[in-house]
Design an enzyme around this catalytic site. Sequence first.
Site, PDB file in Angstrom:
ATOM      1  N   CYS A  18      -0.523   2.067  -5.257  1.00  0.00           N
ATOM      2  CA  CYS A  18      -1.222   3.287  -5.656  1.00  0.00           C
ATOM      3  C   CYS A  18      -0.206   4.420  -5.860  1.00  0.00           C
ATOM      4  O   CYS A  18       0.752   4.545  -5.088  1.00  0.00           O
ATOM      5  CB  CYS A  18      -2.245   3.683  -4.600  1.00  0.00           C
ATOM      6  N   HIS A  65       0.847  -1.193   0.000  1.00  0.00           N
ATOM      7  CA  HIS A  65       0.000   0.000   0.000  1.00  0.00           C
ATOM      8  C   HIS A  65       0.883   1.244   0.000  1.00  0.00           C
ATOM      9  O   HIS A  65       1.838   1.333   0.775  1.00  0.00           O
ATOM     10  CB  HIS A  65      -0.914   0.017   1.231  1.00  0.00           C
TER      11      HIS A  65
END
Length: 333
Positions: free
Chosen positions: A211, A169
């Site tokens: 991301c 993440h």
Amino acid sequence: MNVRRCVLRLSGLVCVLCALFVSIAVASADKTNEEKVAQFFDSTDSHTNNWAVLVCTSRFWFNYRHIANTLSMYRTVKRLGIPDSHIILMLADDVACNPRNSYPAAVYDHPRKTTDLYGDNVEVDYRGYEVTVENFIRLLTGRVPTDTPRNKRLLTDDKSNVFIYMTGHGGEDFLKFQDSEEINSYDIADAFEQMREKQRYREILFVIDTCQANTMYSKFYSPNILSIGSSRKGENSYSHFHDYDLGVSVIDRFTYYNLEFFESVDMSTKQTMEELVSTYNTTLIGSHPGIRTDLFARKLSETYLTDFFGAVQNIELTTDIFPIGQPETAKKH
């Protein structure tokens, strides 16, 4: 009589000059051969070995896909020829042994469960709480404690191509480790510069699936680094294939479509990095992958996949004798 003496003297002078020219030619030939030998053994442009550093920075069951991403990449580089001795595998969690796992001691990247990624032949070098920002940077730069075992060391040199894959993440200019700390783009850029100063790589391929992944290579400044990210600044990197038996997604889209390409590749392939990146479909991936080439000296069309993902060296057999210490005009046997 005087004419005869002059002729003899001139003949002697011609012989001396001929001998001089021959000795110069031989010395020149010897020097050329010496240069060839030196270039063969000492060339700074040579590429002799490949290494892979594969990092999953996420823990917890719901991040199953990040572990599967990394193990899938591990399976691919091993299949293409990189041995475990040249792979550093960092897994922040052991989902194979998680009580929620309906398939104990197994990890899959597809709901059909055709390939057990964990299997019997996985060597995890950094596991669980060993996967930290500090250990990752120490691994890259070689600043590990003296009692660190060999399998936890990146033993590269100036002839090594290093493939670094990271997943987890992240956000703009950062990637989470263990949900408790972060590594940022400046940290990685400075670590790569230390590697350059210590002659710990020839070329680096940096691939990251998270991301806003493309921001993670935006601060790199060292030469001979090719970078690929899964998503632009402001974009998410999406999961793929939800497994209802496990209750989680089992792989990310960007990694999946890279691996799909590699399934048609073997150790003898002549396919290039350009062919790989040309397959990126933003509709299927759900984001815009980025490729940074300004720090990389070679064209993607001239960079073979096996320059980073494999460990196959071309060997040319010949019956000719290399003329070490002999004139180039020497006969070959």
